[in-house]
Design an enzyme around this catalytic site. Structure first.
Site, PDB file in Angstrom:
ATOM      1  N   LYS A  92       0.848  -1.303   0.044  1.00 28.37           N
ATOM      2  CA  LYS A  92      -0.018   0.126  -0.102  1.00 28.37           C
ATOM      3  C   LYS A  92       0.883   1.125  -0.045  1.00 28.37           C
ATOM      4  CE  LYS A  92      -4.204   2.008   0.444  1.00 28.37           C
ATOM      5  NZ  LYS A  92      -5.195   1.863  -0.458  1.00 28.37           N
ATOM      6  N   ASP A 108      -5.672  -3.284  -1.683  1.00 29.82           N
ATOM      7  CA  ASP A 108      -7.107  -3.240  -1.846  1.00 29.82           C
ATOM      8  C   ASP A 108      -7.429  -3.709  -3.141  1.00 29.82           C
ATOM      9  OD1 ASP A 108      -5.788  -1.011  -2.776  1.00 29.82           O
ATOM     10  OD2 ASP A 108      -7.442   0.278  -1.965  1.00 29.82           O
TER      11      ASP A 108
END
Ligand code: IPM
Ligand code: MN
Length: 342
Positions: free
Chosen positions: A185, A218
């Site tokens: 991320k 994600d």
């Protein structure tokens, strides 16, 4: 006859049942391939903790480290407060034995149902960093119980740990002739993220034959469901690997169908199914032994029994379709696999 020294930690909940299944399958392979396993049982887990207050002593660690491999069933028990066994036994073993690679393959076996119609394309190995990140154990609570209470969990990321996990990922991808995807991320966790990106660019350069991709965690979760074949070898940090490996398991028929290895190449390493202790079904015979048995196959590969490992994996593949949930008991499924491996 070649003999391998194996520590067995059946552990809690369904751990003992699936471990028994794995040992049954291992016996069949050892007979067929002509090697022996010298098994030492270790009473670690909830019962020992409740009886003695001890989770893992220095002496336990020393003794475990003298084997070639540790086969672990599962850890966790509702009678013990959360964290004591998970952190004190499992995470501590991974850290103290420096088992820096958590290898988690997920592949849909023929005959096994998936929630996805395109899951037959899912054949991924997640290479999870296993010693640091948010699982490093650092952090603090200030003003507990007050309206100012603060809880901090530290994510530790060091160049030695990041570079060695990325190197392991590239070596695996090169061996499998597959692409490598870094999952992180980096748009938010930019400090740790840049360490991983640096490792990818420095180490990736040594592997010109391996294609490199990057996905945020994600997006990776989404794409693993919608376009599973994009993922082959995935390198990721401890927390993301923990989550993504459960997702991948869910896509190949469920958490009962996947095994894992906690590896330090060339040293004692630990092999365990990805599932937990599932206390709700302990003792019912409903536990799927496939995860434990595939972990045992990874253990065989680690101790140099490549042919035995392949034999066991083929045996699982041959009968996996018959091991649909609720059709066979843990013991029946284990016997079926052991027979196929004979
Ligand atoms: C796993 C488990 C463990 C982990 C827990 C029990 C500490 O979820 O093996 O994936 O997070 O690694
Ligand atoms: Mn997990």
């Amino acid at each position: 006859m070649k003999t391998h020294s194996l520590a067995v930690v059946p552990g809690d909940g369904i751990g003992p049942e699936v471990t028994e299944g794995a040992l049954m399958a291992l016996d069949a392979v050892a007979d067929a391939e002509g090697f022996a396993l010298e098994v030492t049982n270790y009473d670690l887990g909830a019962n020992r903790y409740l009886r003695t207050g001890q989770v893992l002593t220095d002496d336990d660690l020393q003794r475990l480290s003298e084997h070639q491999a540790v086969l672990l069933g599962a850890v966790g028990d509702p009678r013990v407060p959360p964290g004591i066994l998970e952190k004190g036994l499992l995470l501590r073993l991974r850290r103290e034995l420096d088992l820096y690679v958590n290898l988690r393959p997920s592949r849909l076996l023929s005959g096994v149902n998936s929630v996805l119609s395109n899951a037959d394309q899912l054949d991924v190995v997640i290479v999870r960093e296993n010693t640091e990140g948010l699982y490093c154990g650092r952090g603090e609570v200030t003003d507990p119980g007050s309206s100012k209470e603060q809880a901090t969990e530290v994510s530790l990321n060091t160049w030695p740990a990041v570079s060695r996990i990325v190197r392991y990922g590239y070596e695996l991808a090169a061996k499998r002739k597959q692409s490598l995807t870094l999952v992180h991320k980096t748009n938010v966790l930019e400090r740790a993220g840049s360490l991983y990106l640096r490792a990818i660019s420095e180490i990736g350069g040594e592997f010109p034959g391996v294609q490199t991709a990057y996905q945020h965690i994600d997006a990776a979760a989404l794409l693993m469901v919608t376009q599973p074949k994009r993922f082959r070898v995935v390198v990721t940090d401890n927390l993301f690997g923990d989550i993504l490996s459960d997702l991948a398991a869910g896509l190949v028929g469920g958490i009962g169908f996947v095994g894992s290895a906690n590896v330090h190449p060339g040293r004692v390493s630990m092999f365990e199914p990805v599932h937990g202790s599932a206390p709700d079904i302990a003792g019912t015979g409903l536990a799927n032994p496939v995860g434990a048995i595939l972990s045992a196959a990874m253990m065989l590969r680690h101790v140099g029994e490549e042919k035995g490992a392949t034999r066991l994996e083929r045996a699982v593949e041959a009968v996996a379709g018959k091991i649909a949930p609720d059709q066979l008991s843990t013991r029946e499924a284990s016997e079926l696999i052991a027979e196929a491996a004979s």
